[in-house]
Write an enzyme that holds these catalytic residues in place. Structure first.
Site, PDB file in Angstrom:
ATOM      1  N   ARG A  27       1.021  -1.317   0.004  1.00 50.52           N
ATOM      2  CA  ARG A  27      -0.140   0.062   0.078  1.00 50.52           C
ATOM      3  C   ARG A  27       0.648   1.271  -0.062  1.00 50.52           C
ATOM      4  NH1 ARG A  27      -5.558  -1.120   1.985  1.00 50.52           N
ATOM      5  NH2 ARG A  27      -5.531   1.057   2.600  1.00 50.52           N
ATOM      6  N   ASN A  99      -5.262   5.640   9.877  1.00 50.50           N
ATOM      7  CA  ASN A  99      -5.405   6.098   8.703  1.00 50.50           C
ATOM      8  C   ASN A  99      -6.234   7.093   8.516  1.00 50.50           C
ATOM      9  OD1 ASN A  99      -3.712   3.862   8.335  1.00 50.50           O
ATOM     10  ND2 ASN A  99      -5.150   2.728   7.178  1.00 50.50           N
ATOM     11  N   GLY A 100      -5.646   8.177   7.609  1.00 48.22           N
ATOM     12  CA  GLY A 100      -6.839   9.213   7.069  1.00 48.22           C
ATOM     13  C   GLY A 100      -6.002  10.652   7.448  1.00 48.22           C
ATOM     14  N   GLU A 482      -1.286   6.489 -20.367  1.00 47.39           N
ATOM     15  CA  GLU A 482      -1.052   5.585 -19.443  1.00 47.39           C
ATOM     16  C   GLU A 482       0.780   5.113 -19.562  1.00 47.39           C
ATOM     17  OE1 GLU A 482      -1.284   2.125 -16.627  1.00 47.39           O
ATOM     18  OE2 GLU A 482      -2.228   4.395 -17.023  1.00 47.39           O
ATOM     19  N   GLU A 489       6.411   6.858 -12.872  1.00 50.91           N
ATOM     20  CA  GLU A 489       6.211   6.781 -11.442  1.00 50.91           C
ATOM     21  C   GLU A 489       7.085   5.383 -11.049  1.00 50.91           C
ATOM     22  OE1 GLU A 489       2.154   5.035 -10.871  1.00 50.91           O
ATOM     23  OE2 GLU A 489       1.961   4.011 -12.505  1.00 50.91           O
TER      24      GLU A 489
END
Length: 609
Positions: A27, A99-100, A482, A489
């Site tokens: 993640r 989280n957040g 894309e 990235e």
């Protein structure tokens, strides 16, 4: 972004927490930590860097306990330091993982300082720990957490433990994903099912505003109004094998090569029924499709490029006007709502915060005809939508999306064909032609994967470059976008994409012999236009790398390199041409020595703004 895991059991849970955090590494994160309740109170271990670094410290500390929480942090408030790593502790009595983002943390911080609380971090999360501690002086942990939640503004998922109530844990969510894992005499919390698969497959997905009391022998859930509620129990079908590398060097490589199977699985229902059917999108789809006069697609990142591709299909095949908006932009601007517009949201995780909030915004404007395209069963966005189409990409671990993107394209093409049929615009012969093309797609993708040795050689010409340009026309322009995204990235090479016809309107000024130019050049109606654009590059000394079809008439020459994918596959060509740009980015990143699966500064599941 970030990862939470927690456990309440009758055994030592430290190894379970560490394994869960390891499963959440994909993640994206920059520090990790655990907090355990035991006879010593709260014992906490944190470390900057990978979970493995934190694990070594845990072993050295001989940490044990039957109740604990763990976290992988992706820095937002405050830098990457051990003091900013979770869990955060208040007065040695309360430990919190989060989280957040808490939007009113400055206001709460000032208030808590006046109440005598000292802050040891720069994070917004420490506010939660102190606020719960403050209320926990007079209330039990559940009530203290509920009261603190009511005073927090933002998005969060939290896990809370207290030395005063060491037999259980409280968890809550608002806007960020969180689930409960149900075991025998033990129960768990996690931000992702992958974190608990080694101990249970029975999960409950919490709803916004839920607060849950986790004990060894059961869980109790309270809704946003504070009343006890029942949530559905699901059996996860995610396999542990899908979370392992197997013979591959990286998850991205594995997931690129899993695309024939992922596409076949996603297409399976179509092929079995040998038709495009509204029921593929839900029992209410026929009624919803009868009401619409246009389509608005909301998405972010790679999913946005899938949406741009779908615009061409929806307008050319279904003859429906289609707009595509970046979710984070749409929700903050004044738009003209149309209650007859089908709102389509696309999200691999089903938890992308920008997309979820954009969906809520659309519904607040009276646009209730909604469809989610998603890869994760029962995630938040599908639950908030009338209709849903689940792609079957399987678990995608690499931050750079590959198989999720191509299966999204299949789902969107299916939507276009289904709407065309519903509107009486798809003949029986055309329907069968599309179905045959879908049946043959996996084979064509496998052919494209077999081009890897040639693409690996091309990558050597990119690895020492600082910039690259991608060109496409028509429905292949989003594939150029894309390709540029993938290269930037994971290899950190700056890359841009343009419609090839825009070269003369500015980008051509950048072209020289140090700027490789990648061209998506299928044998379609725009091929001759693309060839003309290529000549403009060649005349300026640019080096061309052309992905062409087997039946396109290209010849290699000085400064012009050509790789031929299978023969032109017609309307599904964008899916096929995605494969080589994925592999080009992967091999360029390998040569540059970057962390392919966990590129710097990025996270897989974007659950904050």
């Amino acid at each position: 972004m970030c990862g939470i895991v927690g456990a309440v059991a009758s055994r030592n849970v430290v190894s379970t927490l560490i394994e869960g955090l390891s499963r959440l590494e994909y993640r994206g994160y920059d520090s990790a930590g655990v907090a355990i309740l035991n006879s010593n109170g709260i014992e906490r271990v944190r470390a900057v860097g990978r979970v493995a670094a934190m694990q070594e410290k845990v072993i050295d500390a001989n940490l044990t306990g039957m109740v604990g929480i763990g976290h992988t942090r992706w820095a937002t408030h405050g830098g990457v330091t051990e003091s900013n790593a979770h869990p955060h502790v208040s007065k040695g009595e309360i430990a919190v993982v989060h989280n957040g983002i808490i939007e009113n943390h400055d206001e709460q911080r000032d208030r808590l300082k006046k109440l005598g609380y000292e802050f040891t971090s720069q994070t917004d999360t420490e506010v939660i720990a102190h606020l719960i501690h403050y209320y926990h002086q007079d209330l039990n942990l559940l009530a203290a957490t509920q009261k603190a939640m009511a005073e927090l503004t933002g998005a969060f998922a939290i896990g809370v433990v207290s030395v005063k109530e060491p037999e259980h844990m409280i968890t809550a969510r608002l806007g960020c994903p969180l689930l409960l894992g149900l075991g025998e005499g033990e129960n768990f919390i996690a931000s992702d099912v992958s974190a608990v698969l080694s101990v249970t497959r029975k999960v409950i997905y919490l709803e916004d505003g839920d607060v849950a009391d986790i004990q060894r022998d059961g869980v109790t859930i309270y809704g946003k109004d504070g009343a006890e509620v029942t949530r559905k129990i699901h059996m996860s079908d995610v396999s542990l094998a899908s979370l392992e590398l197997g013979p591959y060097a990286h998850f991205m490589q594995k997931e690129i090569h899993e695309q024939p199977r992922a596409l076949t699985d996603t297409i399976e229902a179509l092929i079995d029924n040998n038709k495009f059917s509204s029921e593929l999108f839900g029992t209410a789809a026929n009624e919803v499709f009868s009401q619409i006069d246009s389509v608005l697609i909301l998405a972010a990142g790679t999913s946005y490029y899938a949406a741009l591709t779908a615009k061409y299909w929806l307008e050319s095949i279904a003859k429906l006007p289609c707009n595509v908006e970046i979710a984070s932009e749409y929700r903050y601007r004044q738009s003209v709502p149309n209650p007859k517009q089908l709102i389509v949201t696309i999200s691999q995780s089903g938890e992308t915060l920008d997309t979820m909030e954009a969906l809520k915004h659309a519904k607040s404007l009276g646009q209730h005809l909604t469809l989610a395209i998603c890869n994760v069963q029962e995630s938040a966005i599908p639950r908030a939508s009338q209709l849903v189409f689940y792609t079957r990409a399987g678990a995608e671990i690499g931050v750079a999306s590959t198989k999720a993107f191509t299966t999204q394209l299949v789902a969107l093409f299916t939507l276009a064909a289904t709407l065309a049929k519903h509107r009486g615009l798809l003949s029986a012969a055309q329907e069968q032609e599309y179905l045959v093309a879908l049946r043959q797609l996996a084979g064509s993708v496998q052919f494209a994967l077999n081009l890897e040795p040639q693409i690996r050689e091309w990558a050597k010409r990119f690895a020492d470059k600082e910039h690259a340009l991608f060109l496409g026309r028509g429905v292949h322009y989003p594939i150029a976008l894309e390709g540029a995204l993938k290269l930037k990235e994971i290899s950190y090479i700056h890359a841009e994409a343009y419609p090839a016809g825009e070269l003369k309107h500015g980008p051509l000024a950048l072209v020289d012999n140090n700027m490789p130019v990648v061209v998506i050049a299928p044998n379609d109606t725009l091929l001759e236009k693309v060839k003309s654009n290529m000549q403009e590059v060649k005349a300026r000394g640019g080096e061309l790398f052309v992905f062409a079809d087997a039946d396109s008439h290209f010849t290699e020459s000085e400064g012009v390199h050509v790789i031929r994918t299978p023969r032109h596959v017609g309307v599904l060509s964008p899916i096929l041409h995605t494969i080589p740009v994925q592999m080009l980015a992967y091999h360029a990143a390998l040569l540059k020595g970057t962390d392919v699966d966990k590129p710097r500064n990025l996270a897989k599941s974007v659950t904050v703004e």
